[in-house]
Design a protein around this motif. Structure first.
Motif, short mmCIF file in Angstrom:
data_model
loop_
_atom_site.label_atom_id
_atom_site.label_comp_id
_atom_site.label_asym_id
_atom_site.label_seq_id
_atom_site.Cartn_x
_atom_site.Cartn_y
_atom_site.Cartn_z
N PHE A 162 -3.25 3.80 -4.37
CA PHE A 162 -3.87 3.66 -2.93
C PHE A 162 -3.79 5.13 -2.48
O PHE A 162 -3.11 5.96 -2.44
CB PHE A 162 -2.76 3.04 -2.04
CG PHE A 162 -2.38 1.59 -2.18
CD1 PHE A 162 -3.24 0.43 -1.56
CD2 PHE A 162 -1.39 1.24 -3.09
CE1 PHE A 162 -2.96 -0.69 -1.90
CE2 PHE A 162 -0.93 -0.06 -3.36
CZ PHE A 162 -1.92 -1.13 -2.77
N VAL A 200 -7.70 1.63 -4.52
CA VAL A 200 -7.64 1.18 -3.11
C VAL A 200 -7.93 2.42 -2.13
O VAL A 200 -6.84 3.38 -2.25
CB VAL A 200 -6.44 0.35 -2.69
CG1 VAL A 200 -6.51 -0.10 -1.25
CG2 VAL A 200 -6.17 -1.03 -3.51
N THR A 202 -8.17 4.38 0.93
CA THR A 202 -8.00 4.02 2.44
C THR A 202 -8.40 5.53 3.15
O THR A 202 -8.87 6.54 2.71
CB THR A 202 -6.37 3.82 2.78
OG1 THR A 202 -5.60 5.24 2.44
CG2 THR A 202 -5.86 2.65 2.01
N LEU A 221 -11.82 -0.64 -4.35
CA LEU A 221 -11.37 -1.47 -3.03
C LEU A 221 -11.55 -0.51 -2.03
O LEU A 221 -11.14 0.84 -2.45
CB LEU A 221 -10.62 -2.48 -3.05
CG LEU A 221 -10.43 -3.42 -4.31
CD1 LEU A 221 -9.40 -4.33 -4.15
CD2 LEU A 221 -11.67 -4.12 -4.42
N GLU A 223 -10.48 -0.06 2.51
CA GLU A 223 -10.26 -0.83 3.90
C GLU A 223 -11.50 -0.59 4.66
O GLU A 223 -11.84 0.38 4.60
CB GLU A 223 -8.78 -0.03 4.48
CG GLU A 223 -7.46 -0.50 3.83
CD GLU A 223 -6.35 -0.04 4.66
OE1 GLU A 223 -5.34 -0.78 4.39
OE2 GLU A 223 -6.42 0.99 5.25
N MET A 269 -5.44 -7.67 1.89
CA MET A 269 -5.43 -6.66 0.63
C MET A 269 -4.53 -7.32 -0.35
O MET A 269 -4.65 -7.34 -1.37
CB MET A 269 -5.19 -5.58 1.07
CG MET A 269 -4.93 -4.21 -0.14
SD MET A 269 -6.67 -4.27 -0.78
CE MET A 269 -7.31 -3.21 0.39
N LEU A 273 -5.50 -8.40 -4.12
CA LEU A 273 -4.93 -7.84 -5.33
C LEU A 273 -4.34 -8.83 -6.32
O LEU A 273 -4.38 -8.78 -7.50
CB LEU A 273 -4.01 -6.77 -4.98
CG LEU A 273 -4.43 -5.58 -4.31
CD1 LEU A 273 -3.34 -4.58 -3.72
CD2 LEU A 273 -5.47 -4.82 -5.14
#
Length: 290
Positions: A162, A200, A202, A221, A223, A269, A273
């Protein structure tokens, strides 16, 4: 008669016997959404996974908040918890700033790594935190992420990172920039042997982090509304001498232009995942690759 016509009227007056008192609202009780301006109780925001109920704006999460809402039961077996930044180059004021960042964030550096499960599938996780030095990547961040990738390689587990960062930590100069190559090399070896890496992204993820491991996932991916890019808007506009679109560098813009695979709402999320891990798991439950 004329005397009465121009005579000043008398109005009631309020005695000035004291100052007005502001309502006694405890600090930290409410927050204002930076996107729509709606003021909400912090408890309500937290119940909604720190997403604005009015406009869907995703507030930033720190490393442990991210772990708490993503991993099963919020449990993580942490790696390298003792690693912390020093001042290798004697950069003026850096040592003091590091101590201040540790106190304000409760972290030793801008990333937490470890092992846990998501949807029952074992994974290696690295969760970055913008509240430590704006998530900048110094030697410790690069080292912890590299070690996490190597653990995933050794244990044949997928790795999920992340990202949130302002880029490389310039107080560590070339030592910071070297982390881009180090983390990328570790990922190349891991993925070359069939390892699964899910990135991921952010808000915000910029600079050296976006130019290295953040964009190297088998799945990338992000947000909603996350700022994703390298240099800032002003720098780019001054360089190319053109006006950029209003939504430039948002997750949605990057998705539209092929830089991301999917923009995923925070409430979805964990399930997303889990589905990806399940898709890559063999009959024995190994999610190393596929």
């Amino acid at each position: 008669m004329f005397k009465d016509l121009f005579h000043k009227r008398k109005y009631a007056t309020i005695p000035s016997g004291g100052q007005r008192t502001k309502p006694d609202i405890p600090e930290g009780l409410m927050s204002k959404c930076p996107k729509c301006g709606n003021i909400q109780f912090n408890k309500e925001i937290e119940k909604n996974l720190k997403v604005c109920q009015s406009c869907g704006h995703h507030f930033r999460l720190n490393a442990w908040e991210r772990i708490a809402i993503t991993l099963d039961e919020g449990k993580l077996t942490e790696f390298d918890a003792e690693l912390e930044s020093v001042d290798p180059l004697g950069f003026p004021g850096y040592a003091g700033k590091l101590e201040a960042q540790k106190k304000s964030s409760g972290l030793k550096d801008a990333v937490v790594t470890g092992e846990g499960t998501i949807g029952g599938f074992p994974v290696i996780v690295a969760s970055m935190s913008f509240d430590f030095f704006a998530g900048s990547m110094g030697s410790v961040v690069g080292e912890k992420i590299t070690r996490a990738i190597e653990q995933a390689h050794e244990k044949k587990l997928p790795v999920i990172i992340f990202s949130t960062s302002s880029g490389a930590r310039m107080q560590e100069s070339i030592l910071s920039l070297m982390q881009m190559a180090k983390t990328s090399a570790a990922l190349a070896k891991f993925q070359g042997d069939g390892g699964l890496y899910i990135s991921v992204i952010t808000d915000p993820t910029t600079g050296g982090v976006s130019a290295s491991f953040a964009m190297l996932g088998d799945y990338n991916l992000a947000e909603p509304g996350a700022l994703v890019g390298f240099a800032g808007r002003v720098v780019i506009e001054q360089t190319i001498r053109q006006k950029l679109p209003d939504n430039f560098q948002t997750a949605e813009f990057n998705l539209q232009h092929g830089q991301l695979d999917k923009v995923v709402h925070r409430k979805d999320m964990k399930s997303t995942l889990s589905k990806l891990l399940d898709m890559h798991a063999d009959k024995g439950g190994d999610t190393h690759g596929g």
